[in-house]
Motif scaffolding. Structure first.
Motif, PDB file in Angstrom:
ATOM      1  N   ASN A 177       4.568  -4.572  -3.252  1.00 42.26           N
ATOM      2  CA  ASN A 177       4.915  -3.679  -4.344  1.00 42.26           C
ATOM      3  C   ASN A 177       5.802  -4.415  -5.347  1.00 42.26           C
ATOM      4  O   ASN A 177       6.569  -5.317  -4.976  1.00 42.26           O
ATOM      5  N   ARG A 178       5.690  -4.038  -6.611  1.00 44.85           N
ATOM      6  CA  ARG A 178       6.468  -4.707  -7.660  1.00 44.85           C
ATOM      7  C   ARG A 178       7.980  -4.593  -7.420  1.00 44.85           C
ATOM      8  O   ARG A 178       8.757  -5.436  -7.876  1.00 44.85           O
ATOM      9  N   THR A 179       8.403  -3.567  -6.688  1.00 43.69           N
ATOM     10  CA  THR A 179       9.834  -3.376  -6.420  1.00 43.69           C
ATOM     11  C   THR A 179      10.313  -4.149  -5.195  1.00 43.69           C
ATOM     12  O   THR A 179      11.506  -4.114  -4.884  1.00 43.69           O
ATOM     13  N   HIS A 180       9.418  -4.816  -4.484  1.00 44.29           N
ATOM     14  CA  HIS A 180       9.796  -5.543  -3.272  1.00 44.29           C
ATOM     15  C   HIS A 180      10.660  -6.756  -3.632  1.00 44.29           C
ATOM     16  O   HIS A 180      10.445  -7.399  -4.671  1.00 44.29           O
ATOM     17  N   ALA A 240       0.922  -0.067  -1.431  1.00 43.99           N
ATOM     18  CA  ALA A 240       1.309   0.822  -2.532  1.00 43.99           C
ATOM     19  C   ALA A 240       2.157   1.983  -2.036  1.00 43.99           C
ATOM     20  O   ALA A 240       2.979   2.535  -2.786  1.00 43.99           O
ATOM     21  N   ASP A 243       6.951  -0.214   1.814  1.00 42.06           N
ATOM     22  CA  ASP A 243       7.627  -1.463   1.470  1.00 42.06           C
ATOM     23  C   ASP A 243       7.094  -2.586   2.354  1.00 42.06           C
ATOM     24  O   ASP A 243       7.817  -3.133   3.194  1.00 42.06           O
ATOM     25  N   ASP A 258      -1.731   0.491  -9.077  1.00 37.13           N
ATOM     26  CA  ASP A 258      -0.585   0.371  -9.980  1.00 37.13           C
ATOM     27  C   ASP A 258       0.668   0.020  -9.193  1.00 37.13           C
ATOM     28  O   ASP A 258       0.938   0.588  -8.132  1.00 37.13           O
ATOM     29  N   GLY A 259       1.409  -0.945  -9.727  1.00 37.37           N
ATOM     30  CA  GLY A 259       2.673  -1.315  -9.108  1.00 37.37           C
ATOM     31  C   GLY A 259       2.566  -2.369  -8.035  1.00 37.37           C
ATOM     32  O   GLY A 259       3.587  -2.800  -7.491  1.00 37.37           O
ATOM     33  N   VAL A 260       1.346  -2.826  -7.696  1.00 32.11           N
ATOM     34  CA  VAL A 260       1.161  -3.862  -6.671  1.00 32.11           C
ATOM     35  C   VAL A 260       0.923  -5.202  -7.360  1.00 32.11           C
ATOM     36  O   VAL A 260       0.156  -5.295  -8.329  1.00 32.11           O
TER      37      VAL A 260
END
Length: 304
Positions: A177-180, A240, A243, A258-260
């Motif tokens: 994920n982009r937040t990882h 997605a 975490d 989206d977001g990966v």
């Protein structure tokens, strides 16, 4: 005169060990294959098979015939190529192609799209097969062309009747994920970066699981594997939603949710993809057309 269909049946039985398996490969019933073998025995005047437990083995005469069969098939293939060259060498007819699943998705599917426009008289029949089975199918004459990948970095051993050409180099990236936290590292990742994260990975016995285990070869801590999933689209769905981190070959990557995102590794796991065909089919306009299209497919040369 030996019947070519009976000769092909004997070759399949020799390779697979039972009439039932040969029948599955050839698309016949076991009874039909048995009748072909009996017809061959009548034609040559000797027994070619003997029972062995639940299967069968070739008699010395049967082995001699099976060993000579590739020369017969190659001669017939050269006859077909001569006919094709007379008709201007245009790719035409049906070409039977066998390949592993991600090779079909990432290489053959784009090639089919272009071939349908550039070679309208050529039809591809594609069957999913693992590399070992695909090599056997081409050698036995039930397929014309195969896509195979090397297993664990070692190229598959080929019978002397076959040739191969590298058409693609596939590599693996980490996906998360982009937040990882790993997504924020602005450099190729190394093994020490991977400690302390939770993973989804392909099951043991797969090439991707071998790649995954090698990531931790120099790390004393065992990875925290949460999910064992063979389907990469499912791995992406899990990433997605949670975490997680996964190792996915570029050739196998479905569209990212989206977001990966993906990040490259400093020591990228790799596998070579080869096209395999019979020596005698090397002049086939249809084989050449497919090879040309496969080599035009651009590599995915970066992580997102």
């Amino acid at each position: 005169m030996i019947d070519v269909g009976a000769l092909q049946a004997l070759r399949s039985v020799a390779a697979l060990g039972t009439l039932a398996r040969a029948a599955d490969e050839l698309g016949f019933t076991a009874s039909a294959v048995s009748q072909q073998i009996k017809r061959l025995e009548r034609q040559v005047g000797v027994s070619v098979l003997a029972p062995a437990g639940r299967g069968v083995v070739l008699t010395p005469a049967g082995r001699a015939i099976a060993d000579a069969a590739p020369e017969v098939f190659q001669a017939l293939e050269r006859c077909a190529e001569a006919a094709q060259s007379v008709s201007e060498g245009a790719p035409r007819g049906v070409l039977h192609v066998v390949a592993f699943s991600t090779g079909i998705r990432g290489l053959l599917a784009p090639a089919v799209r272009r071939l349908s426009v550039e070679c309208p008289d050529l039809v591809l029949h594609i069957t999913e097969q693992d590399p070992d089975q695909a090599v056997h199918s081409v050698d036995a004459g039930t397929a014309d062309l195969a896509l195979v990948h090397d297993a664990d970095g070692l190229p598959a051993a080929l019978p002397s009747s076959l040739t191969q050409r590298s058409v693609h180099t596939d590599v693996g990236d980490l996906v998360m994920n982009r937040t990882h936290p790993l997504a924020r590292i602005d450099r190729p990742l190394v093994s020490t970066d991977l400690v302390g994260h939770t993973w989804a990975t392909s099951p043991p016995g797969t090439v991707c699981h071998q790649w995954f285990r090698r990531l931790f070869a120099d790390v004393p801590e065992d990875p925290d594997v949460r999910h064992l999933v063979d389907d990469f689209a499912t791995q992406l769905a899990l990433i997605a939603a949670d975490d997680l981190v996964a190792l996915i070959p570029r050739l196998a990557r479905p569209p990212f949710p989206d977001g990966v995102v993906s990040r490259p590794l400093r020591r990228q796991p790799k596998r070579e993809v080869h096209a395999v065909w019979r020596h005698s089919a090397g002049a086939s306009p249809s084989v050449r057309a497919v090879l040309a299209e496969l080599e035009r497919i651009p590599a995915v040369d970066r992580a997102d």
